[in-house]
Design a protein around this motif. Structure first.
Motif, PDB file in Angstrom:
ATOM      1  N   LYS A  12       0.842  -1.206   0.000  1.00 35.10           N
ATOM      2  CA  LYS A  12       0.000   0.000   0.000  1.00 35.10           C
ATOM      3  C   LYS A  12       0.871   1.248   0.000  1.00 35.10           C
ATOM      4  O   LYS A  12       0.611   2.199  -0.732  1.00 35.10           O
ATOM      5  N   HIS A  16       1.145   4.297  -2.865  1.00 35.35           N
ATOM      6  CA  HIS A  16       1.007   5.718  -2.546  1.00 35.35           C
ATOM      7  C   HIS A  16       2.247   6.509  -2.993  1.00 35.35           C
ATOM      8  O   HIS A  16       2.129   7.642  -3.464  1.00 35.35           O
ATOM      9  N   PRO A  37      -9.884  -3.767   1.042  1.00 40.39           N
ATOM     10  CA  PRO A  37     -10.764  -3.257   2.099  1.00 40.39           C
ATOM     11  C   PRO A  37     -10.734  -4.179   3.311  1.00 40.39           C
ATOM     12  O   PRO A  37     -10.516  -5.379   3.180  1.00 40.39           O
ATOM     13  N   GLU A  66      -6.359   3.197   5.160  1.00 38.71           N
ATOM     14  CA  GLU A  66      -7.650   3.771   4.784  1.00 38.71           C
ATOM     15  C   GLU A  66      -7.555   4.783   3.641  1.00 38.71           C
ATOM     16  O   GLU A  66      -8.572   5.121   3.048  1.00 38.71           O
ATOM     17  N   LYS A  67      -6.366   5.254   3.330  1.00 38.75           N
ATOM     18  CA  LYS A  67      -6.220   6.206   2.231  1.00 38.75           C
ATOM     19  C   LYS A  67      -6.455   5.472   0.913  1.00 38.75           C
ATOM     20  O   LYS A  67      -5.785   4.493   0.616  1.00 38.75           O
ATOM     21  N   PRO A  68      -7.410   5.948   0.105  1.00 44.17           N
ATOM     22  CA  PRO A  68      -7.704   5.233  -1.150  1.00 44.17           C
ATOM     23  C   PRO A  68      -6.566   5.322  -2.163  1.00 44.17           C
ATOM     24  O   PRO A  68      -5.774   6.271  -2.159  1.00 44.17           O
ATOM     25  N   ILE A  69      -6.503   4.330  -3.026  1.00 39.69           N
ATOM     26  CA  ILE A  69      -5.490   4.277  -4.088  1.00 39.69           C
ATOM     27  C   ILE A  69      -6.143   4.725  -5.390  1.00 39.69           C
ATOM     28  O   ILE A  69      -7.234   4.268  -5.732  1.00 39.69           O
ATOM     29  N   ASP A  70      -5.479   5.595  -6.113  1.00 40.73           N
ATOM     30  CA  ASP A  70      -5.940   5.995  -7.436  1.00 40.73           C
ATOM     31  C   ASP A  70      -5.379   4.982  -8.428  1.00 40.73           C
ATOM     32  O   ASP A  70      -4.309   5.165  -8.996  1.00 40.73           O
ATOM     33  N   TRP A  71      -6.109   3.864  -8.594  1.00 40.82           N
ATOM     34  CA  TRP A  71      -5.626   2.771  -9.433  1.00 40.82           C
ATOM     35  C   TRP A  71      -5.400   3.203 -10.872  1.00 40.82           C
ATOM     36  O   TRP A  71      -4.502   2.719 -11.540  1.00 40.82           O
TER      37      TRP A  71
END
Length: 109
Positions: A12, A16, A37, A66-71
């Protein structure tokens, strides 16, 4: 071509870093990555496993998790992405990888 190899929560963090630096890399290998998740109950169970006394570290790690990934962005910057996991891994269940976008190779051992 740069190569990134990351394990567990490092997967993760690596994603980032790719997002933040916006530098094209040749390959990203995520080994048993904790990137999917997770419910609050799963998080608490992970934090409270026997032999763990790292509440502060887990709270900091949860913020990263918890920080979303910009896939879309990550995929555009990674030449070849591969997720390596095991069907018998009790810490990173197979279902956690169902959201990984097309184009990433998923290798199950």
């Amino acid at each position: 071509d740069d190569v990134i190899v990351a394990h567990s929560l490092g997967g993760k963090i690596a994603l980032h870093l790719i997002e933040e630096h916006r530098k094209k890399i040749g390959h990203a290998y995520l080994v048993a990555p904790l990137i999917g998740p997770i419910t609050d109950e799963q998080w608490e169970a992970r934090k409270n496993r026997p032999g763990r006394n790292l509440k502060k570290d887990y709270d900091a790690a949860k913020k990263v998790w918890e920080k979303p990934i910009d896939w879309s962005l990550v995929s555009s910057l990674v030449g070849a992405g591969q997720v390596i996991s095991s069907d018998t891994d009790t810490h990173v269940p197979r279902a956690e990888h169902s959201f990984i976008p097309a184009g990433w190779y998923i290798n199950r051992l």
